[in-house]
Design an enzyme around this catalytic site. Structure first.
Site, mmCIF file in Angstrom:
data_model
loop_
_atom_site.group_PDB
_atom_site.id
_atom_site.type_symbol
_atom_site.label_atom_id
_atom_site.label_comp_id
_atom_site.label_asym_id
_atom_site.label_seq_id
_atom_site.Cartn_x
_atom_site.Cartn_y
_atom_site.Cartn_z
ATOM 1 N N GLN A 43 28.034 -8.237 19.956
ATOM 2 C CA GLN A 43 27.274 -8.956 18.917
ATOM 3 C C GLN A 43 27.754 -8.528 17.524
ATOM 4 O OE1 GLN A 43 22.905 -9.498 20.861
ATOM 5 N NE2 GLN A 43 23.460 -7.390 20.454
ATOM 6 N N SER A 71 16.425 -16.419 18.859
ATOM 7 C CA SER A 71 17.094 -15.781 20.012
ATOM 8 C C SER A 71 16.071 -15.411 21.082
ATOM 9 C CB SER A 71 17.848 -14.521 19.549
ATOM 10 O OG SER A 71 18.974 -14.860 18.799
ATOM 11 N N TRP A 82 25.577 -15.112 20.697
ATOM 12 C CA TRP A 82 25.959 -14.676 19.352
ATOM 13 C C TRP A 82 27.387 -15.084 19.028
ATOM 14 C CZ3 TRP A 82 23.038 -13.199 15.330
ATOM 15 C CH2 TRP A 82 21.679 -13.024 15.618
ATOM 16 N N LYS A 164 9.090 -9.568 19.678
ATOM 17 C CA LYS A 164 10.522 -9.370 19.984
ATOM 18 C C LYS A 164 11.431 -9.951 18.907
ATOM 19 C CE LYS A 164 14.677 -10.317 22.000
ATOM 20 N NZ LYS A 164 15.669 -11.371 22.027
ATOM 21 N N PHE A 168 13.815 -7.805 16.472
ATOM 22 C CA PHE A 168 15.231 -8.092 16.738
ATOM 23 C C PHE A 168 15.919 -8.629 15.476
ATOM 24 C CE2 PHE A 168 18.531 -11.013 18.600
ATOM 25 C CZ PHE A 168 19.422 -9.989 18.886
ATOM 26 N N PRO A 194 13.021 -4.147 20.650
ATOM 27 C CA PRO A 194 12.807 -5.554 21.047
ATOM 28 C C PRO A 194 12.584 -5.645 22.568
ATOM 29 C CG PRO A 194 14.854 -5.266 19.772
ATOM 30 C CD PRO A 194 14.384 -3.897 20.171
ATOM 31 N N ASP A 196 12.907 -7.325 25.356
ATOM 32 C CA ASP A 196 13.532 -8.473 26.034
ATOM 33 C C ASP A 196 13.676 -8.177 27.529
ATOM 34 O OD1 ASP A 196 15.716 -6.678 26.086
ATOM 35 O OD2 ASP A 196 17.080 -8.383 26.261
ATOM 36 N N ASP A 230 17.732 1.025 21.530
ATOM 37 C CA ASP A 230 18.081 -0.311 22.035
ATOM 38 C C ASP A 230 19.602 -0.504 22.009
ATOM 39 O OD1 ASP A 230 16.994 -3.117 22.734
ATOM 40 O OD2 ASP A 230 18.406 -3.529 21.117
HETATM 41 N N1 LIG Z 1 16.627 -5.794 23.076
HETATM 42 C C1 LIG Z 1 17.619 -6.643 22.686
HETATM 43 N N2 LIG Z 1 17.508 -7.953 22.975
HETATM 44 C C2 LIG Z 1 18.498 -8.764 22.598
HETATM 45 N N3 LIG Z 1 18.640 -10.103 22.744
HETATM 46 C C3 LIG Z 1 19.821 -10.428 22.194
HETATM 47 O O1 LIG Z 1 20.305 -11.670 22.132
HETATM 48 N N4 LIG Z 1 20.450 -9.347 21.709
HETATM 49 C C4 LIG Z 1 19.633 -8.280 21.948
HETATM 50 C C5 LIG Z 1 19.728 -6.892 21.644
HETATM 51 O O2 LIG Z 1 20.693 -6.389 21.022
HETATM 52 N N5 LIG Z 1 18.693 -6.116 22.043
#
Ligand SMILES: Nc1nc2[nH]c(O)nc2c(=O)[nH]1
Length: 263
Positions: A43, A71, A82, A164, A168, A194, A196, A230
């Site tokens: 990313q 996202s 990304w 999130k 993020f 975040p 996710d 993270d």
């Molecule tokens: N915890 C995260 N979630 C994500 N989603 C995403 O598209 N990138 C990330 C990330 O770097 N960390």
């Protein structure tokens, strides 16, 4: 309102595993997080590529924040999304409204195909806030405390500060700020991880406590802010061959990172 504000919930936890997690994270430290962010996370490269092609730091940083806000519910891995974002806006830099630019981009996206109308509405809500910012204001958010950006984004979108996409967006803003302003500023301890799919599934290896509160405690114990934890975990949990190759090439503590991922 949930009951856990009033009742102390006893969560299941594997204390032996958590001890090992804290020990390895302590060994890795903030330096390792920074190495992974800048040399391993695909990313970060996608953002560097977009900044070079746009040649406009204000637009670059605003696009990164906007992209993070949409996202969620992706149709492919985050890294692919990304890179699709980076290539698309390198070739099609928005001349005006960012929300309008996304109303061309998202319906044709391969990696972010769900809830398109809802995502564009979110960007329409975000747009006046982004329009109110110039490079000096973006610089102030970067050097003067990224919590302020978190608070202003949450207020603008009427979201929880720990949501999130909000935390993020701060993570990706930190990447963009580092690339544009050429200095590393660590993320604040007070900004949550975040929550996710990858982080959520990995957290279950240790506890059934919600990830946000679990990782906030691990951050305090290790001295590594949640957004940097993270960064250590998220790329390697994605399991891509390219990430594993970069980890071995650039990170002197790659074996410890791999041990962490397999806990
Ligand atoms: N915890 C995260 N979630 C994500 N989603 C995403 O598209 N990138 C990330 C990330 O770097 N960390």
């Amino acid at each position: 309102m949930t009951l856990d504000r009033f009742v102390r919930i006893k969560y299941r936890s594997d204390d032996e595993k958590i001890g090992e997690l804290v020990r390895i994270l302590g060994e890795l430290g903030l330096d390792c997080a920074r190495t992974i962010e800048e040399k391993v996370d695909l990313q970060f490269d996608a953002l560097r590529n977009l900044r070079e092609n746009l040649g406009n730091d204000e637009l670059f940083i605003k696009l990164v924040v906007a992209n993070a806000i949409v996202s969620y519910q992706l149709s492919a891995k985050g890294e692919q999304w990304w890179w699709e974002f980076s290539r698309y806006f390198s070739a099609n830099p928005p001349g005006g409204s960012i929300a309008e630019a996304y109303s061309e981009f998202l319906p044709n996206s391969r990696t972010n195909r769900r809830i398109v109308a809802g995502k564009i509405r979110r960007l329409e809500r975000l747009e006046p806030f982004l329009e109110s910012l110039d490079v000096a204001a973006l610089r102030e958010y970067y050097f003067g405390g990224m919590e302020r950006l978190r608070d202003d984004l949450a207020g603008t979108l009427n979201s929880k500060k720990s949501a999130k996409t909000i935390v993020f967006a701060v993570k990706m803003f930190g990447y963009a700020g580092r690339i544009s302003f050429g200095e590393f500023v660590p993320y604040p301890m007070t900004i949550e991880i975040p929550d996710d799919v990858r982080i959520n599934a990995y957290t279950k290896h240790f506890t059934n406590e919600p990830p946000v509160s679990f990782w906030a405690r691990i951050a305090e114990e290790t001295g590594i802010p949640p957004l940097h934890i993270d960064s250590i975990l998220w790329p390697v949990l994605g399991g891509s061959d390219e990430v594993l190759r970069r980890l071995k090439d650039h990170c002197g503590k790659s074996n410890a990172v791999l041990r962490l991922a397999s806990l």
